[in-house]
Motif scaffolding. Structure first.
Motif, PDB file in Angstrom:
ATOM      1  N   LEU A  21       0.832  -1.198   0.000  1.00 45.89           N
ATOM      2  CA  LEU A  21       0.000   0.000   0.000  1.00 45.89           C
ATOM      3  C   LEU A  21       0.870   1.253   0.000  1.00 45.89           C
ATOM      4  O   LEU A  21       2.029   1.224   0.420  1.00 45.89           O
ATOM      5  N   PHE A  22       0.289   2.352  -0.459  1.00 50.20           N
ATOM      6  CA  PHE A  22       0.982   3.631  -0.519  1.00 50.20           C
ATOM      7  C   PHE A  22       0.499   4.521   0.624  1.00 50.20           C
ATOM      8  O   PHE A  22      -0.701   4.635   0.870  1.00 50.20           O
ATOM      9  N   TYR A  23       1.447   5.163   1.285  1.00 52.16           N
ATOM     10  CA  TYR A  23       1.156   6.025   2.428  1.00 52.16           C
ATOM     11  C   TYR A  23       1.515   7.460   2.032  1.00 52.16           C
ATOM     12  O   TYR A  23       2.682   7.791   1.855  1.00 52.16           O
ATOM     13  N   ASP A  42      -4.481   1.906  -2.056  1.00 50.22           N
ATOM     14  CA  ASP A  42      -3.958   0.827  -2.874  1.00 50.22           C
ATOM     15  C   ASP A  42      -3.621   1.355  -4.261  1.00 50.22           C
ATOM     16  O   ASP A  42      -3.701   2.562  -4.527  1.00 50.22           O
ATOM     17  N   PHE A  43      -3.242   0.451  -5.153  1.00 50.96           N
ATOM     18  CA  PHE A  43      -2.789   0.833  -6.489  1.00 50.96           C
ATOM     19  C   PHE A  43      -3.850   1.612  -7.255  1.00 50.96           C
ATOM     20  O   PHE A  43      -3.545   2.497  -8.051  1.00 50.96           O
ATOM     21  N   ASN A  44      -5.109   1.295  -7.014  1.00 47.54           N
ATOM     22  CA  ASN A  44      -6.205   1.906  -7.770  1.00 47.54           C
ATOM     23  C   ASN A  44      -6.836   3.088  -7.052  1.00 47.54           C
ATOM     24  O   ASN A  44      -7.960   3.472  -7.355  1.00 47.54           O
ATOM     25  N   SER A  45      -6.134   3.650  -6.076  1.00 48.53           N
ATOM     26  CA  SER A  45      -6.543   4.864  -5.378  1.00 48.53           C
ATOM     27  C   SER A  45      -7.627   4.636  -4.328  1.00 48.53           C
ATOM     28  O   SER A  45      -8.147   5.589  -3.758  1.00 48.53           O
ATOM     29  N   VAL A  47      -9.037   4.219  -0.832  1.00 47.68           N
ATOM     30  CA  VAL A  47      -8.549   4.580   0.501  1.00 47.68           C
ATOM     31  C   VAL A  47      -8.889   3.454   1.469  1.00 47.68           C
ATOM     32  O   VAL A  47     -10.064   3.168   1.729  1.00 47.68           O
ATOM     33  N   SER A  48      -7.856   2.798   1.998  1.00 53.14           N
ATOM     34  CA  SER A  48      -8.091   1.692   2.925  1.00 53.14           C
ATOM     35  C   SER A  48      -7.958   2.122   4.377  1.00 53.14           C
ATOM     36  O   SER A  48      -8.433   1.428   5.278  1.00 53.14           O
ATOM     37  N   SER A  88      -7.504  -0.249  15.281  1.00 49.53           N
ATOM     38  CA  SER A  88      -8.422   0.857  15.552  1.00 49.53           C
ATOM     39  C   SER A  88      -9.111   1.305  14.269  1.00 49.53           C
ATOM     40  O   SER A  88      -8.682   0.979  13.159  1.00 49.53           O
ATOM     41  N   SER A  89     -10.166   2.069  14.441  1.00 52.14           N
ATOM     42  CA  SER A  89     -10.869   2.601  13.281  1.00 52.14           C
ATOM     43  C   SER A  89     -10.016   3.665  12.602  1.00 52.14           C
ATOM     44  O   SER A  89      -9.122   4.249  13.234  1.00 52.14           O
ATOM     45  N   PRO A  90     -10.246   3.925  11.319  1.00 52.93           N
ATOM     46  CA  PRO A  90      -9.469   4.951  10.620  1.00 52.93           C
ATOM     47  C   PRO A  90      -9.499   6.285  11.359  1.00 52.93           C
ATOM     48  O   PRO A  90     -10.541   6.725  11.836  1.00 52.93           O
ATOM     49  N   GLY A  91      -8.342   6.897  11.458  1.00 48.19           N
ATOM     50  CA  GLY A  91      -8.227   8.187  12.118  1.00 48.19           C
ATOM     51  C   GLY A  91      -8.018   8.096  13.612  1.00 48.19           C
ATOM     52  O   GLY A  91      -7.732   9.101  14.262  1.00 48.19           O
TER      53      GLY A  91
END
Length: 219
Positions: A21-23, A42-45, A47-48, A88-91
């Motif tokens: 994955l990209f950060y 991921d590669f296809n944009s 948001v995970s 944890s949840s995102p954020g």
């Protein structure tokens, strides 16, 4: 190859984790009282994941072997580590401040981070014209000679480091002790001259001495 990435507001730095994955460090989004966000795609944009707590104007990002995210925070001069894989949840991932009182300056320039194989963290402290080294909990100066607003750092196969200087348009090669090996102009770097053969003299390159007595392009 990085796929098409959309809606990256204020993106200024990116690193790729062992998970593929990209950060992205995105400088400008405002999330309540938080400035900036690290978004995971991921590669296809798609948001995970993302993180804004413990992030304050991120201008540099690096990932270790456990996919922990190291962030250079421009607004408060700190380095934080975010545990994205903590469930944890995102954020809302846990974040830890590893270093503070860093001089990143008032300009929104990248402050690149580099993790070596031993997970020592090299920090481009742009406004202070130096590279800081965070080894465990110990923070110290790795290099300052030949640096002028350093914004990027990478490691060569021979173990030396390449540092790009925003302030004067040069690339500096440093050895493992932080000493200058050679200096070249960024415009000359693309010419791929070998270290054994100096670049053709130019008005700029001939005025910039190195430890070898002349400017050479990097091989």
């Amino acid at each position: 190859m990085l796929g098409i990435q959309n809606s990256l507001v204020g993106a200024i730095a990116v690193a790729m984790g062992s998970d593929g994955l990209f950060y992205f460090a995105c400088l400008t989004p405002v999330m309540g009282s938080n400035f900036g966000v690290v978004t995971v795609r991921d590669f296809n944009s798609r948001v995970s994941d993302f993180q804004y707590a413990g992030v304050s104007g991120p201008t540099g990002v690096a990932i270790d072997g456990q996919n922990r995210v190291y962030v250079a925070n421009h607004r408060n001069g700190t380095i934080s580590r975010v545990y994205v894989g903590d469930g944890s949840s995102p954020g809302a991932h846990s974040a830890q401040t590893l270093a503070g009182d860093l001089s990143f300056g008032s300009d929104n320039l990248p402050n690149h981070l580099f993790l070596d194989a031993a997970e020592n963290l090299y920090i481009c402290e742009t406004a202070a014209n130096r590279i800081q080294l965070l080894s465990g909990s110990d923070l110290g100066i790795f290099a300052s000679q030949g640096l002028n607003q350093p914004v990027g750092i990478a490691q060569r196969a021979n173990g030396n480091f390449l540092v790009s200087n925003h302030g004067n348009g040069t690339i500096v090669e440093l050895n493992a002790g932080g000493e200058v090996v050679q200096v070249g102009w960024i415009r000359d770097w693309a010419r791929r001259c070998s270290t054994a053969s100096p670049c053709a003299p130019t008005a700029r390159s001939t005025s910039w001495p190195t430890t070898g007595g002349m400017v050479r392009c990097f091989g």
